[in-house]
Design an enzyme around this catalytic site. Structure first.
Site, PDB file in Angstrom:
ATOM      1  N   HIS A 121     -36.055   9.957 -90.702  1.00 46.02           N
ATOM      2  CA  HIS A 121     -37.349  10.034 -91.375  1.00 46.02           C
ATOM      3  C   HIS A 121     -38.484  10.392 -90.418  1.00 46.02           C
ATOM      4  O   HIS A 121     -39.541  10.844 -90.849  1.00 46.02           O
ATOM      5  CB  HIS A 121     -37.653   8.729 -92.134  1.00 46.02           C
ATOM      6  CG  HIS A 121     -38.161   7.606 -91.293  1.00 46.02           C
ATOM      7  ND1 HIS A 121     -37.364   6.569 -90.848  1.00 46.02           N
ATOM      8  CD2 HIS A 121     -39.397   7.319 -90.826  1.00 46.02           C
ATOM      9  CE1 HIS A 121     -38.079   5.710 -90.158  1.00 46.02           C
ATOM     10  NE2 HIS A 121     -39.321   6.138 -90.128  1.00 46.02           N
ATOM     11  N   ASP A 139     -30.239   7.165 -91.696  1.00 48.41           N
ATOM     12  CA  ASP A 139     -31.554   7.364 -91.093  1.00 48.41           C
ATOM     13  C   ASP A 139     -31.457   7.603 -89.586  1.00 48.41           C
ATOM     14  O   ASP A 139     -32.175   6.991 -88.800  1.00 48.41           O
ATOM     15  CB  ASP A 139     -32.479   6.181 -91.388  1.00 48.41           C
ATOM     16  CG  ASP A 139     -33.956   6.528 -91.171  1.00 48.41           C
ATOM     17  OD1 ASP A 139     -34.272   7.732 -91.115  1.00 48.41           O
ATOM     18  OD2 ASP A 139     -34.777   5.599 -91.034  1.00 48.41           O
ATOM     19  N   SER A 187     -40.484   3.512 -85.148  1.00 50.44           N
ATOM     20  CA  SER A 187     -39.270   4.063 -85.741  1.00 50.44           C
ATOM     21  C   SER A 187     -38.575   5.026 -84.791  1.00 50.44           C
ATOM     22  O   SER A 187     -39.208   5.913 -84.213  1.00 50.44           O
ATOM     23  CB  SER A 187     -39.599   4.799 -87.041  1.00 50.44           C
ATOM     24  OG  SER A 187     -39.735   3.906 -88.107  1.00 50.44           O
TER      25      SER A 187
END
Length: 396
Positions: free
Chosen positions: A128, A158, A236
């Site tokens: 992402h 992911d 992230s």
């Protein structure tokens, strides 16, 4: 939430948690406090779970044939490090990810994190973080900004791998640990770029393991690690480390009522290991898909749902165009009594949605599974050919 294949249906099953706030950089500020016992060795680390590497599918190009760098191997019995020692050792391997184009972030803004895993310049991050970018750049620990090329992606977990050409080895690489060996309560550390604050370290403990997190494409990611080390947008794709400096997870989300009162979630490193050969070979990793939502049965809810079985999984919905729909599985009506109850998969008894998810998770796209179902009081076996998890789940 369920596993790759399934989604937990509403009703007697618990309501799904709210969508996690992803760490793709938003301008904001949050500072995590590290607590260190005087004169003692203290490390608080973020952790995640890892699966064995799986060979690429038939006909796929082989992974790079160069010798496997030592940094990809876990440090094993290395002694624990203090947070200061760990930061000095690991921070040079952590980079900022910059998306160029197709998003509202101005040029040069760090949108997420990543880390070097070998001396060939491969960087692991979240899918992402890089999704939708026209091009990518990474900012090194020493401040240099260099172009990066997207290699492989695993949207269902992911994960993504980039390649950076530095004209030589990167300043540091991180060893991959074993997320199956982590224990709740052990120290964890997160290094990344939260809220635009590059090179930030936060510390805590492993707060939980075996969590299920719904990914952006709706696929549940299993065996997720939970930490109380502060995680914010921009973290992230960064590493969750143990006290020996090994990567045990890839930070993917924060979840909680508000920033500063949330916990961090990380994809286990063993999941990364399983996908890594195909990611390094520049492939997209497709995940198997059955295409149902289901309700785990118990003596308490079976009567309410109007089903005869007190154990198994009631098919609550078959998604349009899914392998389950093609195989003729019947979903429950408004009263719940008309649906098939899955009793076993490939002869293995099923007592919960998680049992089905775990079994499907070990399969490949195109594999055939046999479901033992109870339909209107009659047991029958239904073969199903698994499809590829779609980028967007179809809805009725």
């Amino acid at each position: 939430m369920s596993s790759e294949e399934f989604q937990q249906a509403p009703g007697p099953a618990p309501d799904p948690a709210p969508g996690p706030r992803r760490a793709a950089g938003r301008p904001a500020l949050l500072v995590a406090l590290l607590q260190v016992l005087a004169g003692a060795l203290v490390g608080s680390l973020l952790t995640w779970q890892v699966a064995r590497s799986a060979p690429p599918p038939a006909g796929a190009p082989p992974a790079p044939s160069s010798p496997r760098p030592a940094a990809l191997e876990a440090a094993g019995t290395a002694p624990p490090l203090s947070v200061t020692q760990l930061y000095r050792q690991a921070a040079p391997a952590v980079v900022g990810i910059i998306r160029v184009g197709r998003d509202p972030h101005p040029f040069g803004t760090v949108n997420g994190s990543g880390f070097f895993i070998d001396d060939q310049g491969h960087v692991v991050t979240n899918h992402h973080v890089v999704q939708g970018a026209a091009s990518l750049r990474v900012r090194l620990h020493d401040g240099r900004t260099v172009p990066a090329r997207l290699m492989g992606t695993d949207p269902g977990s992911d994960l993504a791998v980039l390649r950076v050409d530095l004209g030589g080895p990167p300043p540091a690489v991180l060893p991959l640990g074993d997320s199956d060996a982590v224990e709740i309560g052990e120290p964890t550390v997160v290094i990344g770029n939260p809220l635009g604050l590059e090179g930030t370290v936060t510390a805590g403990i492993l707060s939980g393991r075996g969590r299920v997190l719904e990914g952006q494409n709706g696929r549940p990611i299993r065996n997720v690690l939970q930490t109380d080390a502060a995680v914010n947008p921009g973290n992230s794709g960064g590493p969750l480390l143990n006290a020996r400096g090994e990567v045990i997870g890839v930070v993917t989300a924060m979840e909680g009522p508000a920033p500063g009162n949330a916990f961090g979630l990380a994809v286990p490193v063993n999941t990364l290991k399983k996908s890594l050969p195909r990611l390094l070979a520049g492939q997209k990793v497709d995940r198997p898909w059955l295409g149902i939502s289901g309700i785990s049965l118990s003596p308490d809810n079976a009567a309410t749902l109007g089903v005869q079985a007190e154990e198994g999984v009631l098919v609550a919905e078959t998604l349009p165009g899914s392998p389950a729909e093609a195989a003729g599985l019947r979903a429950a009506g408004a009263g719940g009594g008309e649906g098939d109850v899955i009793l076993a998969v490939d002869g293995q008894p099923v007592r919960s949605v998680e049992d089905i998810l775990a079994h499907i998770d070990g399969k490949q796209v195109g594999d055939r599974v046999v479901l033992t179902v109870l339909r209107a009081g009659t047991r029958m076996e239904i073969p199903v050919r698994l499809g590829a998890w779609p980028d967007d789940l179809p809805r009725r």
